[in-house]
Design a protein around this motif. Structure first.
Motif, PDB file in Angstrom:
ATOM      1  N   ASP A  85      -2.919  12.063   8.410  1.00 55.78           N
ATOM      2  CA  ASP A  85      -4.087  11.847   7.578  1.00 55.78           C
ATOM      3  C   ASP A  85      -3.856  12.406   6.180  1.00 55.78           C
ATOM      4  N   GLY A  86      -4.873  12.326   5.347  1.00 54.44           N
ATOM      5  CA  GLY A  86      -4.727  12.760   3.966  1.00 54.44           C
ATOM      6  C   GLY A  86      -4.518  14.243   3.800  1.00 54.44           C
ATOM      7  N   HIS A  87      -4.728  15.027   4.867  1.00 58.92           N
ATOM      8  CA  HIS A  87      -4.509  16.472   4.823  1.00 58.92           C
ATOM      9  C   HIS A  87      -3.144  16.860   5.378  1.00 58.92           C
ATOM     10  N   GLY A  88      -2.321  15.865   5.703  1.00 61.83           N
ATOM     11  CA  GLY A  88      -0.994  16.147   6.218  1.00 61.83           C
ATOM     12  C   GLY A  88      -0.939  16.439   7.702  1.00 61.83           C
ATOM     13  N   ASP A 126       0.579   8.901  -4.125  1.00 63.72           N
ATOM     14  CA  ASP A 126       0.708  10.251  -4.678  1.00 63.72           C
ATOM     15  C   ASP A 126       1.897  11.009  -4.105  1.00 63.72           C
ATOM     16  N   GLY A 127       2.708  10.341  -3.285  1.00 66.85           N
ATOM     17  CA  GLY A 127       3.900  10.958  -2.727  1.00 66.85           C
ATOM     18  C   GLY A 127       3.700  11.659  -1.412  1.00 66.85           C
ATOM     19  N   THR A 128       2.462  11.761  -0.921  1.00 66.28           N
ATOM     20  CA  THR A 128       2.228  12.425   0.358  1.00 66.28           C
ATOM     21  C   THR A 128       2.653  11.522   1.511  1.00 66.28           C
ATOM     22  N   LEU A 129       2.967  12.150   2.628  1.00 68.17           N
ATOM     23  CA  LEU A 129       3.489  11.436   3.784  1.00 68.17           C
ATOM     24  C   LEU A 129       2.358  10.809   4.593  1.00 68.17           C
ATOM     25  N   PRO A 160      20.474   8.258  19.140  1.00 71.76           N
ATOM     26  CA  PRO A 160      20.590   8.308  17.676  1.00 71.76           C
ATOM     27  C   PRO A 160      19.566   7.379  17.036  1.00 71.76           C
ATOM     28  N   ALA A 161      18.965   7.855  15.946  1.00 71.02           N
ATOM     29  CA  ALA A 161      17.909   7.082  15.303  1.00 71.02           C
ATOM     30  C   ALA A 161      18.000   7.231  13.796  1.00 71.02           C
ATOM     31  N   ARG A 162      17.390   6.272  13.085  1.00 70.26           N
ATOM     32  CA  ARG A 162      17.225   6.363  11.641  1.00 70.26           C
ATOM     33  C   ARG A 162      15.774   6.717  11.369  1.00 70.26           C
ATOM     34  N   LEU A 163      15.576   7.731  10.539  1.00 73.77           N
ATOM     35  CA  LEU A 163      14.226   8.151  10.187  1.00 73.77           C
ATOM     36  C   LEU A 163      13.761   7.423   8.940  1.00 73.77           C
ATOM     37  N   VAL A 164      12.558   6.862   9.000  1.00 75.27           N
ATOM     38  CA  VAL A 164      11.943   6.183   7.864  1.00 75.27           C
ATOM     39  C   VAL A 164      10.610   6.861   7.572  1.00 75.27           C
ATOM     40  N   ARG A 165      10.373   7.179   6.317  1.00 74.00           N
ATOM     41  CA  ARG A 165       9.116   7.804   5.894  1.00 74.00           C
ATOM     42  C   ARG A 165       8.280   6.789   5.111  1.00 74.00           C
ATOM     43  N   VAL A 166       6.980   6.811   5.345  1.00 73.38           N
ATOM     44  CA  VAL A 166       6.036   5.956   4.629  1.00 73.38           C
ATOM     45  C   VAL A 166       5.188   6.864   3.746  1.00 73.38           C
ATOM     46  N   LEU A 167       5.233   6.627   2.424  1.00 72.28           N
ATOM     47  CA  LEU A 167       4.614   7.520   1.453  1.00 72.28           C
ATOM     48  C   LEU A 167       3.451   6.851   0.735  1.00 72.28           C
ATOM     49  N   ARG A 168       2.412   7.628   0.483  1.00 80.37           N
ATOM     50  CA  ARG A 168       1.298   7.146  -0.325  1.00 80.37           C
ATOM     51  C   ARG A 168       1.676   7.151  -1.804  1.00 80.37           C
ATOM     52  N   ASN A 214       0.785  -1.226   0.000  1.00 84.87           N
ATOM     53  CA  ASN A 214       0.000   0.000   0.000  1.00 84.87           C
ATOM     54  C   ASN A 214       0.821   1.283   0.000  1.00 84.87           C
ATOM     55  N   TYR A 215       2.097   1.191   0.355  1.00 85.89           N
ATOM     56  CA  TYR A 215       2.911   2.389   0.508  1.00 85.89           C
ATOM     57  C   TYR A 215       4.338   2.149   0.018  1.00 85.89           C
ATOM     58  N   ARG A 216       5.061   3.252  -0.162  1.00 84.63           N
ATOM     59  CA  ARG A 216       6.511   3.206  -0.326  1.00 84.63           C
ATOM     60  C   ARG A 216       7.148   3.523   1.012  1.00 84.63           C
ATOM     61  N   VAL A 217       8.182   2.785   1.379  1.00 86.92           N
ATOM     62  CA  VAL A 217       8.867   2.963   2.649  1.00 86.92           C
ATOM     63  C   VAL A 217      10.309   3.361   2.338  1.00 86.92           C
ATOM     64  N   VAL A 218      10.698   4.572   2.706  1.00 86.18           N
ATOM     65  CA  VAL A 218      12.002   5.086   2.292  1.00 86.18           C
ATOM     66  C   VAL A 218      12.796   5.564   3.494  1.00 86.18           C
ATOM     67  N   GLU A 219      14.106   5.327   3.451  1.00 90.62           N
ATOM     68  CA  GLU A 219      15.009   5.823   4.480  1.00 90.62           C
ATOM     69  C   GLU A 219      15.213   7.317   4.278  1.00 90.62           C
ATOM     70  N   ALA A 220      15.280   8.071   5.385  1.00 91.24           N
ATOM     71  CA  ALA A 220      15.365   9.530   5.287  1.00 91.24           C
ATOM     72  C   ALA A 220      16.461  10.112   6.164  1.00 91.24           C
ATOM     73  N   GLY A 221      17.517   9.340   6.458  1.00 88.94           N
ATOM     74  CA  GLY A 221      18.676   9.883   7.155  1.00 88.94           C
ATOM     75  C   GLY A 221      18.632   9.727   8.652  1.00 88.94           C
ATOM     76  N   GLY A 222      19.609  10.372   9.305  1.00 81.95           N
ATOM     77  CA  GLY A 222      19.766  10.259  10.746  1.00 81.95           C
ATOM     78  C   GLY A 222      18.979  11.314  11.495  1.00 81.95           C
ATOM     79  N   GLU A 223      18.499  10.935  12.661  1.00 82.44           N
ATOM     80  CA  GLU A 223      17.740  11.830  13.533  1.00 82.44           C
ATOM     81  C   GLU A 223      18.064  11.454  14.976  1.00 82.44           C
ATOM     82  N   HIS A 224      17.364  12.056  15.917  1.00 81.45           N
ATOM     83  CA  HIS A 224      17.435  11.672  17.319  1.00 81.45           C
ATOM     84  C   HIS A 224      16.010  11.546  17.861  1.00 81.45           C
TER      85      HIS A 224
END
Length: 337
Positions: free
Chosen positions: A167-170, A144-147, A134-142, A119-129
């Motif tokens: 939600d669909g409104h960000g 249409d590219g929205t988060l 220390p943490a790795r940030l992962v974004r899940v995208l619809r 249902n989604y794209r799961v992409v790595e988005a760099g280092g965070e805290h």
């Protein structure tokens, strides 16, 4: 006449561990697997969430239909036994599946990750805290590219540190974060990478051939992953898109609105539904001699679309047959037998 029973809430807590069941009637992936650069990180965090001991404090906030609901939980993961959760300051200790909504979806099964990848794209988005670590940030995208979601994953091999759903409104509609974390190296255990868990809907084709009409999907790419008849007499249908869960309970009877103290009535497309403000976004209504209850760990717009798509008048064949066929279902769908 049906009064909303306390046993239903207990049944929900028992069923939350079934979220890891295999989905039915899968559709092909929208994106190539090699585009999901963060999927392997989620898989590793899920393994850690089951196979590594840890303790901490988790803060959860859900933005429902009419405001925010927050709770503070003390959590302790014991590999091989489960996740022990206590609502502060003095709630009872419950043992839950770390891959269920009750366990904050901290360790989803491989089956649930497959639903997520469809249902989604799961992409790595760099280092965070997060949680001071220390943490790795992962974004899940619809599509249409929205988060749709963000995950902060512990770089030291621990569990998910923070999780947000949008939600669909960000707008952020669900967030949960560990405020403190103690990893227990002595509790690291060997075992299967991920467990399948739960039950599936393997019997659904047979039921369909008998004339039952089981909705295999709801709006928002929610897939049917579980079908059960509970000892309490409820038919349970579980739906998920890999991030959220919508639980549907059906029972024969009529609804006594006067007994629904704390609920408020709302008109939807000529039908009356009752809603209660809570983190579970509870909805209940009657139709065709049956009562439907929806509890959800999902954005409010997803819940509203799912409720609208579920049977109102006229009643489909499934619900007409429920009373006569429930005893047959008990022989194969009872998750406790």
């Amino acid at each position: 006449m049906i009064r909303l029973p306390a046993a239903l809430i207990l049944a929900v807590l028992m069923l939350l561990g079934l979220v890891a069941g295999s989905p039915a009637y899968a559709s092909p992936p929208d994106e190539a697997e090699n585009d999901d650069t963060g999927l392997h990180l989620l898989r590793e965090a899920a393994i850690a969430g089951r196979n590594r001991g840890y303790a901490g404090t988790r803060h959860v906030t859900v933005w429902g239909r009419s405001g925010a609901f927050s709770s503070v939980l003390r959590v302790r993961n014991v590999p091989g036994q489960g996740l022990f959760v206590r609502t502060e300051p003095s709630g009872p200790i419950r043992r839950v599946d770390p891959g269920s909504p009750a366990g904050s979806m901290a360790a989803p099964s491989e089956a649930m990750l497959e639903v997520l990848a469809r249902n989604y794209r799961v992409v790595e988005a760099g280092g965070e805290h997060a949680c001071g670590r220390p943490a790795r940030l992962v974004r899940v995208l619809r599509a249409d590219g929205t988060l749709a979601a963000r995950y902060w994953l512990d770089e030291a091999g621990g569990p998910v540190l923070r999780r947000e759903l949008l939600d669909g409104h960000g707008r952020v509609v669900h967030t949960e974060a560990l405020l403190d974390l103690v990893l227990d190296p002595a509790r690291r255990v060997a075992g299967p990478a991920l467990v399948a868990g739960g039950s599936d809907v393997g019997e659904a084709p047979r039921l369909l051939s008998m004339g039952w009409r089981l909705p295999t999907a709801l709006p928002g790419r929610l897939e049917l992953f579980a079908v059960h008849v509970l000892p309490t007499g409820y038919l349970y249908l579980g739906y998920s898109d890999g991030l959220s869960v919508v639980s549907v309970f059906v029972q024969s009877g009529v609804l006594d609105g006067e007994q629904l103290r704390g609920w408020h009535a709302q008109q939807r497309d000529g039908h009356t539904i009752w809603m209660r403000n809570s983190a579970e976004q509870e909805t209940i209504w009657a139709s065709g001699g049956h009562v439907y209850t929806v509890l959800a760990d999902a954005p409010a717009d997803t819940v509203d679309a799912a409720v609208a798509a579920l049977p109102h008048e006229p009643v489909p064949t499934l619900w007409n047959r429920l009373g006569r066929g429930a005893h047959r279902l008990l022989s194969w769908a009872n998750p406790f037998g």
